[in-house]
Design a protein around this motif. Structure first.
Motif, short mmCIF file in Angstrom:
data_model
loop_
_atom_site.label_atom_id
_atom_site.label_comp_id
_atom_site.label_asym_id
_atom_site.label_seq_id
_atom_site.Cartn_x
_atom_site.Cartn_y
_atom_site.Cartn_z
N SER A 168 0.24 -1.30 -0.38
CA SER A 168 -0.04 -0.16 -0.03
C SER A 168 0.25 1.63 0.14
O SER A 168 0.56 1.81 -0.18
N ALA A 169 2.17 1.36 0.79
CA ALA A 169 2.97 2.62 1.05
C ALA A 169 3.54 2.47 -0.91
O ALA A 169 3.50 4.09 -0.91
N ALA A 170 4.20 1.35 -1.56
CA ALA A 170 4.57 2.04 -2.23
C ALA A 170 3.75 2.16 -3.40
O ALA A 170 4.33 2.91 -4.11
N ALA A 171 2.27 1.54 -3.40
CA ALA A 171 1.55 2.66 -4.25
C ALA A 171 1.31 3.61 -4.10
O ALA A 171 0.38 4.12 -5.30
N ASN A 172 1.03 4.65 -3.13
CA ASN A 172 1.40 5.33 -2.81
C ASN A 172 2.74 6.88 -2.32
O ASN A 172 2.02 8.40 -2.38
N LEU A 173 3.81 6.35 -3.13
CA LEU A 173 4.97 7.28 -3.36
C LEU A 173 4.95 6.61 -4.77
O LEU A 173 5.41 5.82 -5.57
N THR A 174 6.25 7.75 -5.03
CA THR A 174 6.94 7.65 -6.03
C THR A 174 8.30 7.89 -5.90
O THR A 174 8.89 8.82 -5.08
N LEU A 175 8.74 7.36 -6.89
CA LEU A 175 10.27 7.37 -7.39
C LEU A 175 10.80 7.43 -8.04
O LEU A 175 10.24 6.96 -9.60
N ALA A 176 11.44 8.67 -8.15
CA ALA A 176 12.22 9.59 -9.69
C ALA A 176 13.19 8.77 -10.70
O ALA A 176 13.85 7.53 -9.53
N PRO A 177 13.70 8.19 -12.05
CA PRO A 177 14.44 7.54 -12.14
C PRO A 177 15.70 8.02 -11.92
O PRO A 177 16.45 9.11 -11.61
N GLY A 178 16.16 6.93 -11.47
CA GLY A 178 17.67 6.83 -11.00
C GLY A 178 18.09 7.25 -9.64
O GLY A 178 18.99 7.03 -9.15
N GLN A 179 16.62 6.84 -8.31
CA GLN A 179 16.68 7.25 -7.20
C GLN A 179 16.88 5.83 -7.13
O GLN A 179 16.05 4.88 -7.75
N ASP A 180 16.48 5.51 -5.98
CA ASP A 180 16.93 4.51 -4.84
C ASP A 180 16.18 4.43 -3.54
O ASP A 180 16.13 4.98 -2.94
N VAL A 181 15.55 3.16 -3.44
CA VAL A 181 15.04 2.53 -2.32
C VAL A 181 16.00 2.37 -1.40
O VAL A 181 16.66 1.32 -1.74
N LEU A 182 15.77 2.71 -0.14
CA LEU A 182 17.14 2.74 0.95
C LEU A 182 16.94 1.33 1.96
O LEU A 182 15.71 1.78 2.71
N VAL A 183 16.97 -0.15 1.83
CA VAL A 183 17.18 -0.96 2.51
C VAL A 183 17.98 -1.48 3.16
O VAL A 183 19.52 -1.18 3.12
N LEU A 184 17.73 -2.52 3.63
CA LEU A 184 19.05 -3.40 5.14
C LEU A 184 19.52 -4.45 4.16
O LEU A 184 18.48 -4.67 3.43
N GLU A 185 20.71 -4.33 4.20
CA GLU A 185 21.60 -5.60 3.92
C GLU A 185 20.67 -7.49 4.25
O GLU A 185 20.88 -6.83 5.26
N ALA A 186 19.76 -7.80 3.46
CA ALA A 186 19.56 -9.08 4.41
C ALA A 186 18.21 -8.06 5.16
O ALA A 186 17.86 -9.31 5.82
N GLN A 187 17.83 -7.34 4.32
CA GLN A 187 16.31 -6.42 5.36
C GLN A 187 15.15 -8.08 4.76
O GLN A 187 14.80 -8.71 3.93
N SER B 234 -5.16 10.70 1.98
CA SER B 234 -5.84 11.08 0.27
C SER B 234 -5.99 9.88 -0.77
O SER B 234 -5.70 10.48 -2.67
N GLY B 235 -4.61 9.39 -0.74
CA GLY B 235 -3.94 7.98 -1.59
C GLY B 235 -4.83 7.14 -1.69
O GLY B 235 -6.07 6.89 -1.48
N MET B 236 -4.60 6.44 -3.14
CA MET B 236 -5.11 5.37 -3.22
C MET B 236 -5.56 3.84 -2.75
O MET B 236 -3.88 3.44 -3.02
N PRO B 237 -5.89 3.10 -2.01
CA PRO B 237 -5.67 1.60 -1.43
C PRO B 237 -5.34 0.56 -2.67
O PRO B 237 -5.83 1.06 -3.58
N LEU B 238 -4.93 -0.88 -2.09
CA LEU B 238 -5.76 -1.82 -3.12
C LEU B 238 -6.29 -2.17 -3.72
O LEU B 238 -6.63 -2.62 -4.60
N GLU B 239 -7.30 -1.86 -2.72
CA GLU B 239 -8.71 -2.63 -3.16
C GLU B 239 -9.43 -1.99 -2.53
O GLU B 239 -9.56 -0.66 -2.21
N LEU B 240 -10.70 -1.90 -3.82
CA LEU B 240 -11.86 -0.94 -3.78
C LEU B 240 -13.22 -1.76 -3.19
O LEU B 240 -13.42 -2.27 -4.26
#
Length: 379
Positions: free
Chosen positions: A87-106, A228-234
């Protein structure tokens, strides 16, 4: 107020030592009774008590929100961590060339949705390796730069409890204008987490571990700026002003103007809701501060005994406090979990760590029993 052992509130047989809450918590006996009442509603769905469901849902939102300093309007009821992260990923944007930062072995539930978003957006995933001496926080702060578009982290590493201090990370995210998404499944309810110091965009937690809730139940905090974002289900339940199904099709209306629009379909589970209310009310009464204070003492003793035997683990300043993973130079025997279970001691192995996750039903005698069993099997 300091808290005491609460073993009598759980159904644990005498002589059994359960150190696996990070995988699955046993439910409170009071929650089990609440589930039986819910089962009766399913068995006889015409009884009047079914009408209690809407109030139970609101009570769950209120209690979960209270753990964070949020309101019921900010809380959605979801199936799982992966549902909330999607749900969060569906309501956030990532510009071309940008990264999502996560932990190794998250934990995978907080990785796969970001991989998909990165693939679709022309971005990437930045995996932060653990720093020296189990220092995740320093490593994350060092990796945060203008190339990061989203930060998606837990409060600790799920394998060994190594701490991710979200407060300085959140401060840096705010300074840089980077959205912060938190998987709090391994910490919420047992480790204080407050939106005043960690102003996240989304916080998701599955309920079946430290929140003592049943399977297939979780909760998601949604910052007002994303409501005001869009849910996964309607579905009909996510709307206001929709025509009644009793006199018409039910089609129409507008999405609810708060986090309730993100609820999963069939969130109004007759069986699960009363169990969740019972569990969250008990945690709220105990308080995460008191629960954590009790568990830290057990984990510190576990760490001390482990180090006496030559095992390594996150040091006291670098662990979250309520669970811990132990490592040794050679691999643990593959069947060690089963062999410990034969002693009545239940633990888990995760990514090479012997993970020990106590709860309020454990005490010092359980720690002694763990190491007697370990010594016997590793001799």
């Amino acid at each position: 107020m300091p808290i005491t052992c609460k073993r009598d509130l759980f159904d644990l047989p005498t002589g059994l030592t359960y150190f696996n809450t990070a995988s699955q918590s046993p439910c409170l006996m009071a929650s089990f009774s609440a589930g039986e009442r819910g089962l009766m509603r399913k068995r006889q769905p015409w009884i009047a008590e079914r009408a209690a469901l809407p109030a139970e849902m609101e009570r769950c939102r209120e209690l979960f929100g209270g753990l964070l300093g949020a309101t019921a309007d900010d809380v959605a009821i979801v199936f799982s961590t992966s549902y909330g992260i999607a749900s969060a990923a569906a309501n956030l944007t990532l510009a071309p060339g940008q990264d999502v930062l996560v932990l190794e072995a998250q934990f995978p539930s907080n990785v796969y949705a970001w991989q998909r978003l990165a693939e679709r957006s022309g971005g990437g995933i930045r995996y932060v390796p653990r720093g020296a001496d189990f220092d995740w926080t320093g490593a994350v702060l060092e990796a945060l730069d203008d190339g990061v578009g989203i930060v998606a982290l837990p409060n600790c590493h799920w394998c060994d409890g190594a701490l991710v201090d979200l407060e300085p990370i959140a401060t840096e995210c705010v300074r840089r204008g980077i959205p912060l998404v938190v998987d709090a499944t391994q910490s919420l309810g047992v480790k204080p987490l407050n939106l005043e110091t960690v102003p996240a965009d989304f916080i998701v937690a599955s309920g079946y571990k430290w929140l003592l809730c049943p399977d297939m139940m979780g909760f998601m905090y949604v910052s007002p700026k994303h409501q005001s974002g869009m849910p996964l289900e309607l579905n009909h339940a996510s709307r206001i002003d929709a025509p009644s199904m009793e006199t018409g099709s039910g089609l129409g209306g507008r999405l609810k103007p708060n986090a309730r629009r993100f609820d999963m379909g069939a969130a109004d589970s007759m069986i699960h809701m009363p169990m969740c209310v019972s569990a969250l009310e008990q945690i709220t009464e105990w308080t995460p501060e008191a629960i954590h204070g009790y568990l830290v003492k057990l984990v510190d003793v576990i760490a001390e005994k482990a180090e006496e035997r030559g095992f390594t683990c996150p040091p006291i300043a670098r662990r979250i406090g309520h669970f811990i993973g132990l490592y040794r130079d050679e691999a643990w025997p593959k069947d060690l979990a089963a062999r410990l279970a034969a002693h009545g001691v239940y633990v888990a192995f995760r990514n090479g760590a012997l993970r020990i996750s106590p709860y309020l039903f454990n005490d010092a005698a359980d720690v002694d029993r763990l190491f007697v069993a370990l010594d016997a099997e590793l001799r």
